[in-house]
Design a protein around this motif. Structure first.
Motif, short mmCIF file in Angstrom:
data_model
loop_
_atom_site.label_atom_id
_atom_site.label_comp_id
_atom_site.label_asym_id
_atom_site.label_seq_id
_atom_site.Cartn_x
_atom_site.Cartn_y
_atom_site.Cartn_z
N GLY A 225 0.80 -1.17 0.14
CA GLY A 225 -0.02 -0.06 0.10
C GLY A 225 0.99 1.23 -0.08
O GLY A 225 2.05 1.23 -0.02
N SER A 226 0.15 2.43 0.03
CA SER A 226 1.15 3.67 0.11
C SER A 226 1.46 4.00 1.46
O SER A 226 0.72 3.45 2.56
CB SER A 226 0.16 4.71 -0.38
N LEU A 227 2.70 4.84 1.63
CA LEU A 227 2.93 5.20 3.02
C LEU A 227 2.98 6.57 3.12
O LEU A 227 3.45 7.24 1.96
CB LEU A 227 4.61 4.87 3.12
N VAL A 228 2.26 7.09 4.12
CA VAL A 228 1.97 8.52 4.26
C VAL A 228 2.53 9.01 5.37
O VAL A 228 2.25 8.33 6.65
CB VAL A 228 0.40 8.80 4.06
#
Length: 531
Positions: free
Chosen positions: A184-187
């Motif tokens: 997934g995305s890392l924010v």
């Protein structure tokens, strides 16, 4: 007469297919049919039909556990639902006072049509007791088990490496310290808690490197973007989210092989910004392979270029093209034909150059040239040459100027033209001393094409050559054009002061009162032509 304690029952009916509010009625009747309010001295009897409004109803009913109402037990309410388009049904429920807040019919009547007819949800309170007193005993609110937080004892060591109940990173959805793949995305969410620059409330990704990046290993690369397809855009994006239209990309920096439409190979690193439609377009590029070469990798150092799509603005600082002395330092201008973006000799047309003349001191060497090229890109020669040591300029192929301005023949006759727009303008060669004009040779703004040689400092004409279709007329020592209707004649103005002393080593020719005279070195004045 006031009723015993009541509680509102509500309900909403909706078509499950269309979502529209249903229509119909619901009828409420007590069970048994007659209740006796001993405290209020009244008999409670009868039913009520409620019409749905926008598919909903709300009705206050006497609670089935109200005190001083007979029978003391076994009291229920019967609801009969007659909804348009649906089979009518009857349900029975108990209605305890509880918190007294409105109770939705879905909370007290089971939704399963096959459920038993009597489906009370809120039943009578079981007897109270201590914890562990039995399955049918309710726990007292004062029981110590309701106030004991039962905080777990510290036991993280048992889950650590070497513990009795080791947890692996995967057990809690984490990545191992040795690395892994994040799907997934890392924010990293920053805030403005620290103000503009008071304290640090910015989250950041900090990567450290201690190794060199030498081909082919490149171990010192702390961040890698792998292009898995020939048209993949490996871009780092900057997005604005402050205008209310975002987040939207306002800048890209990255590398890619093919163009978006797959029609050509760009093979470049590019800086891209949005055009007026919002589409990101290349503004500056550097190639990593030859343009339009499939699967290209690597490029000759002589073919490396930087291309700005529109313009480069230095903004008050130097825009430099530098290199070692005794080498050409070039800025090339070329033409493309759709198969070439830059870096090919055959497309070069002009070169601005600091040349390879060696620097030997006294400002010698590294002279300036503007070189023109033919249609094959081959250099024809310098159209302009400036010698750094003395500032002398050569034009037309002159590379060793012997004067401040040295015009050579190039490939044709050496010519210099000063072109004015109309006869109301000047076209002049100005000769000056210490930046003060002394003499001028040229055409004046007198609506003619006559040639003037003038003493610019005194404003006096020494020579005028009249522009005529046939032979020109000449005026000496004046701007007067008095030719007596002659053509191809010379006009000499009267001397301002006739000579009174003898000239040495020669004689003086002059006009006095219209007579042409000659005074020799012995003082003899001869009238050559009378007035």
């Amino acid at each position: 007469m006031p009723l015993p304690p009541t509680r509102a029952v509500t309900g909403t009916y909706t078509n499950p297919v269309t979502g529209a509010a249903a229509t119909g009625t619901v009828t409420f009747a007590p069970i048994p049919r007659t209740w006796t309010d001993t405290d209020g001295e009244q008999v409670l009897v009868g039913s009520k039909t409620v019409t749905l409004v926008d598919g909903a109803f709300s009705q206050a009913l006497v609670t089935t556990d109200a005190a001083d109402v007979e029978p003391a037990t076994g009291r229920y309410w019967r609801i009969e639902e007659r909804i348009s388009g649906y089979t009518h049904r009857v349900r029975v429920f108990a209605l305890p006072l509880g918190a007294g807040t409105p109770l939705d019919i879905t909370a007290i009547v089971a939704a399963d049509p096959a459920a038993t007819q009597y489906t009370p949800v809120e039943g009578p309170q079981p007897p109270l007791g201590a914890a562990g007193a039995g399955a049918d005993i309710a726990l007292r609110s004062t029981d110590p088990t309701t106030t004991n937080a039962r905080t777990p004892t510290a036991h993280k060591a048992s889950h650590a490496t070497g513990g009795t109940d080791v947890l692996a990173p995967a057990d809690i959805g984490a990545l191992p310290a040795s690395g892994g793949t994040l799907t997934g995305s890392l924010v990293l969410a920053s805030t403005f808690d620290g103000g503009s620059n008071t304290t640090d409330s910015t989250r950041r990704l900090q990567l450290n490197s201690h190794q060199r990046a030498t081909y082919p290993n490149h171990f010192g690369e702390p961040l890698r973007i792998d292009l898995e397809r020939d048209d993949a855009k490996g871009m780092i994006a900057w997005r604005e989210n402050y205008t209310g239209s975002g987040p939207r990309s306002v800048a890209w920096i990255g590398a890619h092989g093919k163009s978006n439409d797959g029609a050509s190979w760009h093979n470049h690193i590019s800086i891209e910004v949005p055009d007026t439609t919002g589409a990101l377009q290349t503004a500056l590029e550097i190639p990593f392979a030859t343009y339009n070469v499939a699967n290209g990798f690597g490029i000759s150092s002589s073919d490396v270029y930087v291309r700005a799509v529109a313009k480069l603005i230095a903004g008050g600082v130097p825009l430099s093209v530098e290199g070692s002395a005794a080498t050409n330092r070039d800025l090339q201008f070329g033409t493309t034909d759709g198969t070439n973006v830059g870096g090919k000799d055959s497309f070069r047309r002009w070169t601005i150059r600091t040349d390879n003349t060696g620097e030997t001191g006294a400002s010698a060497g590294s002279d300036f040239q503007i070189v023109r090229r033919d249609d094959t890109g081959t250099a024809v020669g310098p159209a302009l040459f400036i010698k750094r040591s003395n500032g002398q300029v050569g034009i037309g192929g002159v590379t060793s100027p012997g004067a401040t301005l040295d015009i050579g023949p190039g490939t044709a006759t050496a010519t210099m033209r000063i072109n004015r727009g109309t006869t109301a303008q000047f076209a002049t060669i100005d000769l000056a001393t210490a930046s003060t004009s002394r003499w001028a040779i040229g055409l004046r703004n007198d609506s003619t094409n006559d040639l003037h040689v003038r003493n610019a400092a005194q404003g006096l004409t020494g020579l005028l050559v009249e522009d005529r279709a046939t032979a020109p007329n000449i005026s000496l020592l004046a701007s007067t054009k008095s030719y007596g209707s002659g053509v191809g004649v010379i006009y000499i103005a009267n001397a301002s002061t006739a000579p009174t002393t003898n000239p040495a080593g020669g004689g003086v020719l002059y006009v006095e009162a219209g007579s042409l005279k000659w005074r020799g070195s012995s003082g003899t004045v001869t009238v050559i032509a009378a007035a």
